[in-house]
Design an enzyme around this catalytic site. Structure first.
Site, short mmCIF file in Angstrom:
data_model
loop_
_atom_site.label_atom_id
_atom_site.label_comp_id
_atom_site.label_asym_id
_atom_site.label_seq_id
_atom_site.Cartn_x
_atom_site.Cartn_y
_atom_site.Cartn_z
N TYR A 182 -3.39 -2.64 -10.15
CA TYR A 182 -3.27 -2.48 -8.70
C TYR A 182 -2.44 -3.61 -8.07
CZ TYR A 182 -4.62 -2.44 -3.79
OH TYR A 182 -4.58 -2.45 -2.42
N VAL B 133 1.23 -3.55 3.88
CA VAL B 133 1.22 -4.83 4.60
C VAL B 133 2.47 -5.67 4.35
CG1 VAL B 133 -1.29 -5.05 4.86
CG2 VAL B 133 -0.20 -5.95 2.80
N LYS C 147 0.32 3.31 -2.99
CA LYS C 147 -0.90 4.09 -3.23
C LYS C 147 -0.61 5.59 -3.27
CE LYS C 147 -3.90 0.65 -1.02
NZ LYS C 147 -4.46 0.19 0.25
N SER D 30 0.79 -1.24 0.00
CA SER D 30 0.00 0.00 0.00
C SER D 30 0.82 1.28 0.00
CB SER D 30 -0.93 0.03 1.21
OG SER D 30 -2.05 -0.77 0.95
N TYR E 236 -4.29 4.51 7.51
CA TYR E 236 -5.62 3.89 7.65
C TYR E 236 -6.34 4.42 8.89
CZ TYR E 236 -2.71 0.62 5.03
OH TYR E 236 -1.82 0.06 4.19
N1 GLN Z 1 -2.11 -5.42 -1.93
C1 GLN Z 1 -2.66 -5.25 -0.62
C2 GLN Z 1 -4.16 -5.41 -0.61
O1 GLN Z 1 -4.82 -4.91 -1.44
C3 GLN Z 1 -2.27 -3.91 -0.06
C4 GLN Z 1 -2.85 -3.66 1.30
C5 GLN Z 1 -1.94 -2.89 2.22
O2 GLN Z 1 -0.73 -2.84 2.05
N2 GLN Z 1 -2.54 -2.37 3.27
O3 GLN Z 1 -4.72 -6.04 0.24
#
Ligand code: GLN
Length: 312
Positions: free
Chosen positions: A193, A263, A71, A68, A245
């Site tokens: 993505y 993550v 993003k 993430s 988050y």
């Molecule tokens: N690729 C992961 C997902 O979509 C990214 C989530 C994250 O890093 N919080 O679940």
């Protein structure tokens, strides 16, 4: 005698790292099967300055997937490619207060709350695919590499693992289509993505990428232009309010710099016009943020007085 900046960065990293080394809380993400193979003991951190210096500690050269953290950079590119009005018509900039994978939309607009949660990031991937078609991933990879100051690569195994199992994200993409927040096929947005999340980086790379944001879009390592100024400003604002988050409020309170976690165990933080800071440790807390990383950032913020509202 006054401590040189060189020693001060190294001392601060050592302090942050050693206070968190014995922190064994949290668990490695396993909902993407390939991520469960991460070594929970890995722990590294890095600080890059806009002047081009880099300081590292521990496993700062161990590769992991950006997840993430991507993003933030993808959002910045979407603003550049599609313009702020089109982007604003697809995704908001309000903190959601919900977990990163929540299936929830702003009830006023039917749009994802912000680009830092999965729903918003899939909408952003849709925008990039809409404008760049099949070239979207290569474009993203090129800009991410410019920001890191070296060529990055895709971790095929993690990409395949998530593509095979990401049914929750698939559901989100279809809801985006139903809500008119996606103008391409859900599979096209999802594939981009999943790929962007599987780009492999190190803590050192993330520190340079953060420093590129701090340096108004030019990588201090390579001196190359990676991002446009206006989009960098907008992205930092969203990182500040939404990057961690449903821990974003606490983070702003305790650490007080724009940041983004993933993550895979990475966190990038930006001290505007000064530093990119990154940590890597795969054990995640209940909110999905790296447990040691959050602890290390608190120590560094305290040490350097990094908080946006520090008075010293
Ligand atoms: N690729 C992961 C997902 O979509 C990214 C989530 C994250 O890093 N919080 O679940």
């Amino acid at each position: 005698m006054e401590q040189s900046a060189h020693t001060e960065f190294e001392d601060a990293l050592t302090r942050a790292w050693s206070t968190q080394r014995e922190n064994h809380s949290g668990t490695v993400a396993d909902y993407i099967p390939e991520l469960s193979k991460a070594d929970p003991g890995h722990f590294g951190a890095a600080i890059a300055t806009v002047k081009g210096q880099i300081y590292t500690i521990g496993d700062a050269e161990v590769p992991f997937t950006i997840q993430s953290v991507s993003k933030a950079f993808a959002f910045c590119l979407a603003l550049e490619i599609a313009g702020p009005d089109l982007v604003a018509s697809r995704v908001g900039v309000e903190p959601s207060g919900d977990p990163f994978n929540a299936i929830v939309f702003d009830p006023g607009t039917n749009r994802p709350f912000n680009p830092m949660v999965n729903a918003g990031a899939i909408a952003v991937a849709g925008i990039l695919h809409e404008h760049l078609g099949a070239d979207a991933f290569d474009f993203m990879m090129e800009r991410f590499s410019l920001a890191a100051g070296r060529p990055l690569a895709l971790n095929e195994a993690v990409y395949r693992s998530e593509a095979e199992t990401g049914h929750r994200n698939r559901a989100i993409a279809h809801l985006l289509l139903a809500n008119d927040a996606l103008a391409v096929a859900p599979d096209a947005a999802l594939d981009l993505y999943f790929r962007q999340c599987s780009i492999e980086v190190t803590a050192t790379d993330l520190a340079w990428m953060g420093a590129t944001f701090a340096n108004m879009g030019a990588c201090p390592r390579s001196r190359e232009h990676a991002f446009d100024l206006g989009p960098v400003r907008s992205t930092l604002a969203v990182m500040f309010t939404c990057g961690m988050y449903d821990y974003a409020g606490h983070w702003a309170y305790d650490v007080g710099i724009p940041a983004k976690s993933g993550v895979g165990g990475g966190i990038v933080g930006v001290v505007n016009r000064q530093l990119g800071i990154a940590s890597f440790s795969p054990r995640l807390d209940a909110k999905g943020n790296s447990a040691r990383g959050v602890g290390a950032f608190k120590v560094l913020a305290e040490h350097f007085g990094l908080h946006a509202f520090d008075c010293t």
